[in-house]
Design a protein around this motif. Structure first.
Motif, PDB file in Angstrom:
ATOM      1  N   ARG A  54       0.824  -1.205   0.000  1.00 22.89           N
ATOM      2  CA  ARG A  54       0.000   0.000   0.000  1.00 22.89           C
ATOM      3  C   ARG A  54       0.861   1.259   0.000  1.00 22.89           C
ATOM      4  O   ARG A  54       0.516   2.256  -0.619  1.00 22.89           O
ATOM      5  CB  ARG A  54      -0.926  -0.015   1.220  1.00 22.89           C
ATOM      6  CG  ARG A  54      -2.014  -1.073   1.128  1.00 22.89           C
ATOM      7  CD  ARG A  54      -2.929  -1.010   2.326  1.00 22.89           C
ATOM      8  NE  ARG A  54      -3.419   0.354   2.528  1.00 22.89           N
ATOM      9  CZ  ARG A  54      -3.984   0.773   3.671  1.00 22.89           C
ATOM     10  NH1 ARG A  54      -4.097  -0.065   4.675  1.00 22.89           N
ATOM     11  NH2 ARG A  54      -4.398   2.007   3.777  1.00 22.89           N
ATOM     12  N   PHE A  55       1.974   1.198   0.701  1.00 21.45           N
ATOM     13  CA  PHE A  55       2.871   2.359   0.727  1.00 21.45           C
ATOM     14  C   PHE A  55       3.409   2.646  -0.671  1.00 21.45           C
ATOM     15  O   PHE A  55       3.474   3.791  -1.105  1.00 21.45           O
ATOM     16  CB  PHE A  55       4.032   2.104   1.686  1.00 21.45           C
ATOM     17  CG  PHE A  55       5.063   3.194   1.663  1.00 21.45           C
ATOM     18  CD1 PHE A  55       4.926   4.323   2.456  1.00 21.45           C
ATOM     19  CD2 PHE A  55       6.173   3.104   0.828  1.00 21.45           C
ATOM     20  CE1 PHE A  55       5.864   5.335   2.421  1.00 21.45           C
ATOM     21  CE2 PHE A  55       7.111   4.121   0.788  1.00 21.45           C
ATOM     22  CZ  PHE A  55       6.963   5.236   1.595  1.00 21.45           C
ATOM     23  N   ASP A  56       3.807   1.599  -1.380  1.00 26.22           N
ATOM     24  CA  ASP A  56       4.363   1.792  -2.714  1.00 26.22           C
ATOM     25  C   ASP A  56       3.343   2.418  -3.660  1.00 26.22           C
ATOM     26  O   ASP A  56       3.707   3.167  -4.570  1.00 26.22           O
ATOM     27  CB  ASP A  56       4.856   0.454  -3.282  1.00 26.22           C
ATOM     28  CG  ASP A  56       6.117  -0.038  -2.569  1.00 26.22           C
ATOM     29  OD1 ASP A  56       6.798   0.798  -1.945  1.00 26.22           O
ATOM     30  OD2 ASP A  56       6.399  -1.242  -2.629  1.00 26.22           O
ATOM     31  N   GLU A  57       2.059   2.128  -3.435  1.00 22.53           N
ATOM     32  CA  GLU A  57       1.008   2.735  -4.261  1.00 22.53           C
ATOM     33  C   GLU A  57       0.791   4.205  -3.913  1.00 22.53           C
ATOM     34  O   GLU A  57       0.395   5.002  -4.747  1.00 22.53           O
ATOM     35  CB  GLU A  57      -0.316   1.980  -4.068  1.00 22.53           C
ATOM     36  CG  GLU A  57      -0.304   0.569  -4.635  1.00 22.53           C
ATOM     37  CD  GLU A  57      -1.602  -0.158  -4.346  1.00 22.53           C
ATOM     38  OE1 GLU A  57      -2.477   0.452  -3.674  1.00 22.53           O
ATOM     39  OE2 GLU A  57      -1.756  -1.304  -4.779  1.00 22.53           O
ATOM     40  N   ALA A  58       1.060   4.552  -2.650  1.00 21.29           N
ATOM     41  CA  ALA A  58       0.744   5.899  -2.168  1.00 21.29           C
ATOM     42  C   ALA A  58       1.957   6.825  -2.115  1.00 21.29           C
ATOM     43  O   ALA A  58       1.867   7.912  -1.591  1.00 21.29           O
ATOM     44  CB  ALA A  58       0.121   5.802  -0.770  1.00 21.29           C
ATOM     45  N   ARG A  59       3.105   6.387  -2.642  1.00 18.86           N
ATOM     46  CA  ARG A  59       4.307   7.236  -2.580  1.00 18.86           C
ATOM     47  C   ARG A  59       4.032   8.606  -3.178  1.00 18.86           C
ATOM     48  O   ARG A  59       3.244   8.733  -4.105  1.00 18.86           O
ATOM     49  CB  ARG A  59       5.440   6.571  -3.382  1.00 18.86           C
ATOM     50  CG  ARG A  59       6.120   5.444  -2.632  1.00 18.86           C
ATOM     51  CD  ARG A  59       7.230   4.861  -3.492  1.00 18.86           C
ATOM     52  NE  ARG A  59       7.895   3.764  -2.842  1.00 18.86           N
ATOM     53  CZ  ARG A  59       8.915   3.905  -1.994  1.00 18.86           C
ATOM     54  NH1 ARG A  59       9.386   5.102  -1.718  1.00 18.86           N
ATOM     55  NH2 ARG A  59       9.468   2.851  -1.447  1.00 18.86           N
ATOM     56  N   PRO A  60       4.779   9.646  -2.710  1.00 15.19           N
ATOM     57  CA  PRO A  60       5.735   9.601  -1.597  1.00 15.19           C
ATOM     58  C   PRO A  60       5.052   9.976  -0.286  1.00 15.19           C
ATOM     59  O   PRO A  60       4.192  10.833  -0.253  1.00 15.19           O
ATOM     60  CB  PRO A  60       6.744  10.677  -1.991  1.00 15.19           C
ATOM     61  CG  PRO A  60       5.919  11.678  -2.732  1.00 15.19           C
ATOM     62  CD  PRO A  60       4.803  10.920  -3.431  1.00 15.19           C
ATOM     63  N   LEU A  61       5.437   9.313   0.795  1.00 14.85           N
ATOM     64  CA  LEU A  61       4.847   9.592   2.096  1.00 14.85           C
ATOM     65  C   LEU A  61       5.879  10.045   3.126  1.00 14.85           C
ATOM     66  O   LEU A  61       5.559  10.238   4.285  1.00 14.85           O
ATOM     67  CB  LEU A  61       4.097   8.359   2.611  1.00 14.85           C
ATOM     68  CG  LEU A  61       2.851   7.996   1.809  1.00 14.85           C
ATOM     69  CD1 LEU A  61       2.230   6.730   2.350  1.00 14.85           C
ATOM     70  CD2 LEU A  61       1.840   9.120   1.849  1.00 14.85           C
ATOM     71  N   GLY A  62       7.123  10.161   2.719  1.00 17.40           N
ATOM     72  CA  GLY A  62       8.150  10.758   3.561  1.00 17.40           C
ATOM     73  C   GLY A  62       8.359  10.043   4.884  1.00 17.40           C
ATOM     74  O   GLY A  62       8.663   8.848   4.922  1.00 17.40           O
ATOM     75  N   PRO A  63       8.180  10.752   6.017  1.00 17.56           N
ATOM     76  CA  PRO A  63       8.505  10.196   7.330  1.00 17.56           C
ATOM     77  C   PRO A  63       7.745   8.934   7.685  1.00 17.56           C
ATOM     78  O   PRO A  63       8.203   8.157   8.531  1.00 17.56           O
ATOM     79  CB  PRO A  63       8.135  11.336   8.291  1.00 17.56           C
ATOM     80  CG  PRO A  63       8.170  12.575   7.470  1.00 17.56           C
ATOM     81  CD  PRO A  63       7.736  12.153   6.099  1.00 17.56           C
ATOM     82  N   VAL A  64       6.594   8.709   7.076  1.00 18.61           N
ATOM     83  CA  VAL A  64       5.826   7.497   7.375  1.00 18.61           C
ATOM     84  C   VAL A  64       6.649   6.252   7.062  1.00 18.61           C
ATOM     85  O   VAL A  64       6.532   5.226   7.734  1.00 18.61           O
ATOM     86  CB  VAL A  64       4.505   7.483   6.573  1.00 18.61           C
ATOM     87  CG1 VAL A  64       3.718   6.208   6.843  1.00 18.61           C
ATOM     88  CG2 VAL A  64       3.665   8.705   6.925  1.00 18.61           C
ATOM     89  N   GLU A  65       7.508   6.345   6.054  1.00 13.40           N
ATOM     90  CA  GLU A  65       8.268   5.159   5.640  1.00 13.40           C
ATOM     91  C   GLU A  65       9.205   4.676   6.736  1.00 13.40           C
ATOM     92  O   GLU A  65       9.501   3.483   6.820  1.00 13.40           O
ATOM     93  CB  GLU A  65       9.061   5.438   4.361  1.00 13.40           C
ATOM     94  CG  GLU A  65       9.699   4.166   3.813  1.00 13.40           C
ATOM     95  CD  GLU A  65      10.354   4.367   2.463  1.00 13.40           C
ATOM     96  OE1 GLU A  65      10.587   3.360   1.780  1.00 13.40           O
ATOM     97  OE2 GLU A  65      10.625   5.520   2.095  1.00 13.40           O
TER      98      GLU A  65
END
Length: 223
Positions: free
Chosen positions: A86-97
């Motif tokens: 899900r993170f890869d779909e929503a990039r970029p999320l910065g500090p969340v990673e």
């Protein structure tokens, strides 16, 4: 020979007209040029400000971070692999990673893949978040699995004191407290508190169960 009127006084009418235009030019063209220059600067400034505005949030970042926080509390939540997709779909999320990287590493320690956990520690170091609670949690779990008990206790304690409640943190700290050696009966109480907290969230792993047995044998409450 008499000069024509156009050249009276040795100056042509054309030259006289040119001189008059030069004389009034600053009064005529100065304000116009200033106005045009002002509009041009305004367009540049407004364009730059608009270009710097962040994109409107679509809600994916906060939702993903909420699920990550639930996972770090040990609540029922998607695993790191599902969250990574899900993170890869929503990039970029910065500090969340950083939270996701640490969670991936923590799960890698749990399954015994210490090489993958070390890679995640390196990723966090490269992002200059090595002192964040989540990075400390991962590093502490990895140190406990590697047998570096005192450093593990320090890192895990810092993460727990920062408010992280993932059961693995208590489990690995209990293992590290036992591995730290005699400290005797006072430390046994701490081990029991940690490992019972972990056991309340999930079944204990072999290393944790062994540490619990050793702490129970050393406990002053033992009959």
């Amino acid at each position: 020979m008499r000069l024509a009127p156009a050249y009276a006084g040795g100056v042509s009418r054309f030259e006289q007209s040119h001189r008059r235009m030069l004389a009034i030019g600053p009064y005529l063209y100065g304000p116009t040029h200033a106005l045009l220059l002002g509009w041009a600067l305004l367009v540049l400034i407004v364009g730059g400000v608009v270009a710097s505005w962040p994109a409107a949030p679509d809600g994916r970042g906060p939702a993903l971070e909420d699920e990550l926080d639930q996972a770090w509390r040990g609540a029922a939540a998607p695993g790191a692999a599902a969250l990574r997709a899900r993170f890869d779909e929503a990039r970029p999320l910065g500090p969340v990673e950083a939270k996701l990287l640490a969670l991936e590493g923590l799960e890698a320690v749990a399954r015994g893949d210490l090489e993958a956990a070390r890679a995640r520690v390196a990723d966090l170091d490269a992002r200059r978040v090595a002192t964040s609670p989540h990075a400390r949690a991962l590093r502490g779990a990895l140190l406990a699995a590697e047998g570096d008990a005192w450093e593990a206790i320090d890192e895990l304690s810092r993460a727990i004191d920062a408010g992280l409640t993932h059961p693995d943190l208590r489990g690995w700290r209990g293992v590290a407290l036992v591995a730290a050696g005699p400290g005797a009966r006072d430390r046994a109480r701490e081990v029991l508190v940690d490992l019972k907290a972990a056991a309340a969230a999930r079944p204990l792993r072999p290393a944790e169960a062994e540490a619990l047995a050793r702490a129970s044998a050393a406990s002053p409450e033992r009959p």
